[in-house]
Scaffold this active site. Structure first.
Site, PDB file in Angstrom:
ATOM      1  N   TYR A  84      -3.832  -5.328  -3.381  1.00  0.00           N
ATOM      2  CA  TYR A  84      -2.543  -4.695  -3.069  1.00  0.00           C
ATOM      3  C   TYR A  84      -2.319  -4.676  -1.559  1.00  0.00           C
ATOM      4  O   TYR A  84      -1.236  -5.014  -1.068  1.00  0.00           O
ATOM      5  CB  TYR A  84      -2.554  -3.278  -3.626  1.00  0.00           C
ATOM      6  CG  TYR A  84      -1.271  -2.524  -3.486  1.00  0.00           C
ATOM      7  CD1 TYR A  84      -0.141  -2.896  -4.204  1.00  0.00           C
ATOM      8  CD2 TYR A  84      -1.185  -1.402  -2.665  1.00  0.00           C
ATOM      9  CE1 TYR A  84       1.039  -2.183  -4.095  1.00  0.00           C
ATOM     10  CE2 TYR A  84      -0.008  -0.681  -2.559  1.00  0.00           C
ATOM     11  CZ  TYR A  84       1.098  -1.077  -3.274  1.00  0.00           C
ATOM     12  OH  TYR A  84       2.269  -0.369  -3.168  1.00  0.00           O
ATOM     13  N   VAL A 122       9.947   5.298  -5.839  1.00  0.00           N
ATOM     14  CA  VAL A 122      10.657   5.180  -4.559  1.00  0.00           C
ATOM     15  C   VAL A 122      12.087   4.705  -4.771  1.00  0.00           C
ATOM     16  O   VAL A 122      13.033   5.284  -4.215  1.00  0.00           O
ATOM     17  CB  VAL A 122       9.914   4.206  -3.616  1.00  0.00           C
ATOM     18  CG1 VAL A 122      10.723   3.991  -2.338  1.00  0.00           C
ATOM     19  CG2 VAL A 122       8.530   4.731  -3.287  1.00  0.00           C
ATOM     20  N   HIS A 163      -1.388   7.789  -9.821  1.00  0.00           N
ATOM     21  CA  HIS A 163      -2.020   8.342  -8.619  1.00  0.00           C
ATOM     22  C   HIS A 163      -2.523   9.765  -8.882  1.00  0.00           C
ATOM     23  O   HIS A 163      -2.205  10.379  -9.890  1.00  0.00           O
ATOM     24  CB  HIS A 163      -1.023   8.342  -7.458  1.00  0.00           C
ATOM     25  CG  HIS A 163      -0.724   6.971  -6.952  1.00  0.00           C
ATOM     26  ND1 HIS A 163       0.387   6.267  -7.344  1.00  0.00           N
ATOM     27  CD2 HIS A 163      -1.402   6.159  -6.113  1.00  0.00           C
ATOM     28  CE1 HIS A 163       0.385   5.083  -6.760  1.00  0.00           C
ATOM     29  NE2 HIS A 163      -0.686   4.987  -6.002  1.00  0.00           N
ATOM     30  N   SER A 193       2.574   0.138   2.573  1.00  0.00           N
ATOM     31  CA  SER A 193       1.731   1.247   2.100  1.00  0.00           C
ATOM     32  C   SER A 193       0.659   1.486   3.150  1.00  0.00           C
ATOM     33  O   SER A 193       0.221   0.555   3.831  1.00  0.00           O
ATOM     34  CB  SER A 193       1.081   0.846   0.785  1.00  0.00           C
ATOM     35  OG  SER A 193      -0.045   1.663   0.531  1.00  0.00           O
ATOM     36  N   SER A 194       0.184   2.733   3.226  1.00  0.00           N
ATOM     37  CA  SER A 194      -0.850   3.036   4.223  1.00  0.00           C
ATOM     38  C   SER A 194      -2.191   2.374   3.890  1.00  0.00           C
ATOM     39  O   SER A 194      -3.088   2.374   4.723  1.00  0.00           O
ATOM     40  CB  SER A 194      -1.032   4.546   4.347  1.00  0.00           C
ATOM     41  OG  SER A 194      -1.392   5.108   3.101  1.00  0.00           O
ATOM     42  N   CYS A 195      -2.318   1.774   2.698  1.00  0.00           N
ATOM     43  CA  CYS A 195      -3.588   1.096   2.379  1.00  0.00           C
ATOM     44  C   CYS A 195      -3.724  -0.243   3.102  1.00  0.00           C
ATOM     45  O   CYS A 195      -4.756  -0.900   2.977  1.00  0.00           O
ATOM     46  CB  CYS A 195      -3.762   0.928   0.885  1.00  0.00           C
ATOM     47  SG  CYS A 195      -2.641  -0.258   0.170  1.00  0.00           S
ATOM     48  N   LYS A 206       0.638  -6.366   0.722  1.00  0.00           N
ATOM     49  CA  LYS A 206       1.486  -5.531   1.577  1.00  0.00           C
ATOM     50  C   LYS A 206       1.453  -5.998   3.034  1.00  0.00           C
ATOM     51  O   LYS A 206       2.471  -5.961   3.733  1.00  0.00           O
ATOM     52  CB  LYS A 206       1.045  -4.062   1.475  1.00  0.00           C
ATOM     53  CG  LYS A 206       1.394  -3.430   0.151  1.00  0.00           C
ATOM     54  CD  LYS A 206       2.878  -3.123   0.108  1.00  0.00           C
ATOM     55  CE  LYS A 206       3.427  -2.866  -1.257  1.00  0.00           C
ATOM     56  NZ  LYS A 206       4.885  -2.883  -1.320  1.00  0.00           N
TER      57      LYS A 206
HETATM   58  O1  GFB Z   1      -4.033   8.654  -5.763  1.00  0.00           O
HETATM   59  P1  GFB Z   1      -5.180   7.734  -5.758  1.00  0.00           P
HETATM   60  O2  GFB Z   1      -5.412   6.942  -6.996  1.00  0.00           O
HETATM   61  O3  GFB Z   1      -4.954   6.805  -4.520  1.00  0.00           O
HETATM   62  O4  GFB Z   1      -6.550   8.563  -5.494  1.00  0.00           O
HETATM   63  P2  GFB Z   1      -5.733   6.209  -3.253  1.00  0.00           P
HETATM   64  C1  GFB Z   1      -6.698   9.417  -4.402  1.00  0.00           C
HETATM   65  C2  GFB Z   1      -8.001  10.183  -4.488  1.00  0.00           C
HETATM   66  O5  GFB Z   1      -7.897  11.139  -5.555  1.00  0.00           O
HETATM   67  C3  GFB Z   1      -9.248   9.357  -4.783  1.00  0.00           C
HETATM   68  C4  GFB Z   1      -9.055  11.091  -6.363  1.00  0.00           C
HETATM   69  O6  GFB Z   1     -10.318   9.858  -4.001  1.00  0.00           O
HETATM   70  C5  GFB Z   1      -9.488   9.624  -6.262  1.00  0.00           C
HETATM   71  O7  GFB Z   1     -10.846   9.478  -6.646  1.00  0.00           O
HETATM   72  N1  GFB Z   1      -8.701  11.568  -7.710  1.00  0.00           N
HETATM   73  C6  GFB Z   1      -9.149  12.721  -8.272  1.00  0.00           C
HETATM   74  C7  GFB Z   1      -7.912  10.951  -8.607  1.00  0.00           C
HETATM   75  N2  GFB Z   1      -8.695  12.838  -9.526  1.00  0.00           N
HETATM   76  C8  GFB Z   1      -7.895  11.758  -9.752  1.00  0.00           C
HETATM   77  C9  GFB Z   1      -7.140  11.328 -10.886  1.00  0.00           C
HETATM   78  O8  GFB Z   1      -7.081  11.948 -11.926  1.00  0.00           O
HETATM   79  N3  GFB Z   1      -6.433  10.166 -10.733  1.00  0.00           N
HETATM   80  C10 GFB Z   1      -6.458   9.431  -9.588  1.00  0.00           C
HETATM   81  N4  GFB Z   1      -5.714   8.313  -9.512  1.00  0.00           N
HETATM   82  N5  GFB Z   1      -7.207   9.806  -8.523  1.00  0.00           N
HETATM   83  C11 GFB Z   1      -4.149   4.242  -3.796  1.00  0.00           C
HETATM   84  C12 GFB Z   1      -4.274   2.762  -3.696  1.00  0.00           C
HETATM   85  O9  GFB Z   1      -5.339   4.714  -3.314  1.00  0.00           O
HETATM   86  O10 GFB Z   1      -3.131   4.783  -2.988  1.00  0.00           O
HETATM   87  C13 GFB Z   1      -2.994   2.051  -3.635  1.00  0.00           C
HETATM   88  O11 GFB Z   1      -5.119   2.309  -4.726  1.00  0.00           O
HETATM   89  C14 GFB Z   1      -1.913   2.745  -2.851  1.00  0.00           C
HETATM   90  O12 GFB Z   1      -3.220   0.791  -3.085  1.00  0.00           O
HETATM   91  C15 GFB Z   1      -1.884   4.235  -3.041  1.00  0.00           C
HETATM   92  O13 GFB Z   1      -2.049   2.460  -1.490  1.00  0.00           O
HETATM   93  C16 GFB Z   1      -0.975   4.933  -2.064  1.00  0.00           C
HETATM   94  O14 GFB Z   1      -5.176   6.883  -2.049  1.00  0.00           O
HETATM   95  O15 GFB Z   1      -7.214   6.245  -3.364  1.00  0.00           O
END
Ligand code: GFB
Length: 316
Positions: A138, A17, A181, A109-111, A142
């Protein structure tokens, strides 16, 4: 409008960002953009932050610094996510207040919203129910940041505002497969699978979770828009208002990077929040909408990733 000639501090300028905010300010003609690396200033240290603000005297602050990561990093390092972010928000808000910063934008953050909030999620959903366990630390930090801005406004009259972005992506993202992410992780995994000639690519979870994705350049544009046009206590959601399943996202990345390869869902990995799409009517009512479609944004991010891989600047 905020003064383009005045000193502006972007806290967190090396992140996804912060780097986008700096790019946006440069395009907009800001002449005095202040940045500092973490090796020179630990933003968790109040006296160091105070000394830095005393020396630099910024008129405006974009507070976009923090310890961030995807679902795995959040769930395995909750203490760091809570402590680092609580401290960074507290020190910067307090220092900005103490020297009389004219306006500060804090990025949440939207979380912050309850795990099972009604969809699309309005700003009023805050504190209406239990948080998602995979990112509770987190989210709590926030929420504290939002409340810092609100209370400094109420008690001291500081013009501190808060924006709550949905899931972000774009150039400068963290492409680490475990810590990052979903969107950058999938880009990298499909890219490496194509190079290795694999027949399937791993996707975490069931693929049924739904997420909304905003290009970080749109977010930076929205942040400047809010700095120019918004001065109220309530936080403002920033997103596209459109979501899709993780399966659909993985298919879009596959079609771009490695068409035809199979997807292998690893259900030992958590889905996290079942659905997260923001109600963006407050922001659209103010006159701002996102301009980058997901397919277009994915393509330009993949292009950035391959160029950054070639010159060794990608974070992996
Ligand atoms: O992007 P992500 O880690 O963020 O995961 P969150 C989003 C979704 O993608 C989850 C799936 O349902 C994961 O299980 N996913 C599939 C994967 N494959 C993958 C992969 O290879 N890597 C990851 N990371 N996910 C975060 C929060 O949550 O979002 C933070 O932990 C923050 O606090 C951020 O708010 C915006 O949307 O689940």
């Amino acid at each position: 409008m905020i003064d383009r000639q005045a000193p502006v501090f972007v806290a967190g300028h090396r992140g996804l960002v912060g780097s986008a905010v700096v790019r946006r300010l440069q395009v907009e003609g800001f002449t005095d953009v202040q940045t500092v690396g973490r090796e020179a200033l630990d933003l968790r240290d109040q006296s160091a932050v105070d000394a830095w603000f005393d020396a630099q005297r910024p008129h405006y602050v974009f507070l976009v610094a923090g310890t961030v990561g995807g679902i795995h990093a959040n769930s395995t390092r909750p203490a760091e996510f809570l402590y680092d972010n609580l401290m960074i928000h507290g020190t910067v808000v307090q220092a900005a207040h103490r020297i009389g910063v004219e306006k500060l934008l804090y990025l949440g953050s939207s979380c912050i919203y309850p795990r099972l909030a009604d969809q699309p999620i309005t700003e009023e959903a805050l504190l209406g129910g239990p948080l998602e366990p995979t990112n509770e630390g987190y989210a709590l930090a926030k929420i504290a940041g939002i409340k810092l801005c609100e209370t400094y406004r109420r008690q001291y009259g500081d013009d501190f505002i808060s924006a709550m972005p949905t899931n972000l992506y774009g150039p400068g993202d963290n492409f680490d497969l475990e810590g990052g992410h979903v969107l950058p992780a999938l880009i990298r995994r499909f890219h490496e699978a194509r190079k290795a000639g694999l027949t399937e690519v791993e996707v975490w979870g069931t693929g049924e979770a739904r997420r909304e994705f905003l290009h970080v350049d749109d977010l930076a544009d929205a942040c400047l828009f809010l700095m120019d046009h918004y001065s109220e206590a309530g936080h403002v959601n920033v997103g596209t208002g459109v979501d899709l399943t993780i399966r659909e996202l993985a298919e879009a990345v596959r079609d771009l990077v490695y068409p035809g390869v199979d997807l292998a869902f690893d259900i030992s990995r958590p889905d996290g929040v079942p659905r997260k799409v923001l109600d963006i009517s407050r922001l659209t009512g103010l006159g701002w909408t996102a301009s980058t479609g997901l397919i277009e944004g994915l393509a330009s991010t993949y292009e950035w990733f391959t160029a950054a891989l070639a010159d060794g600047t990608v974070r992996t």
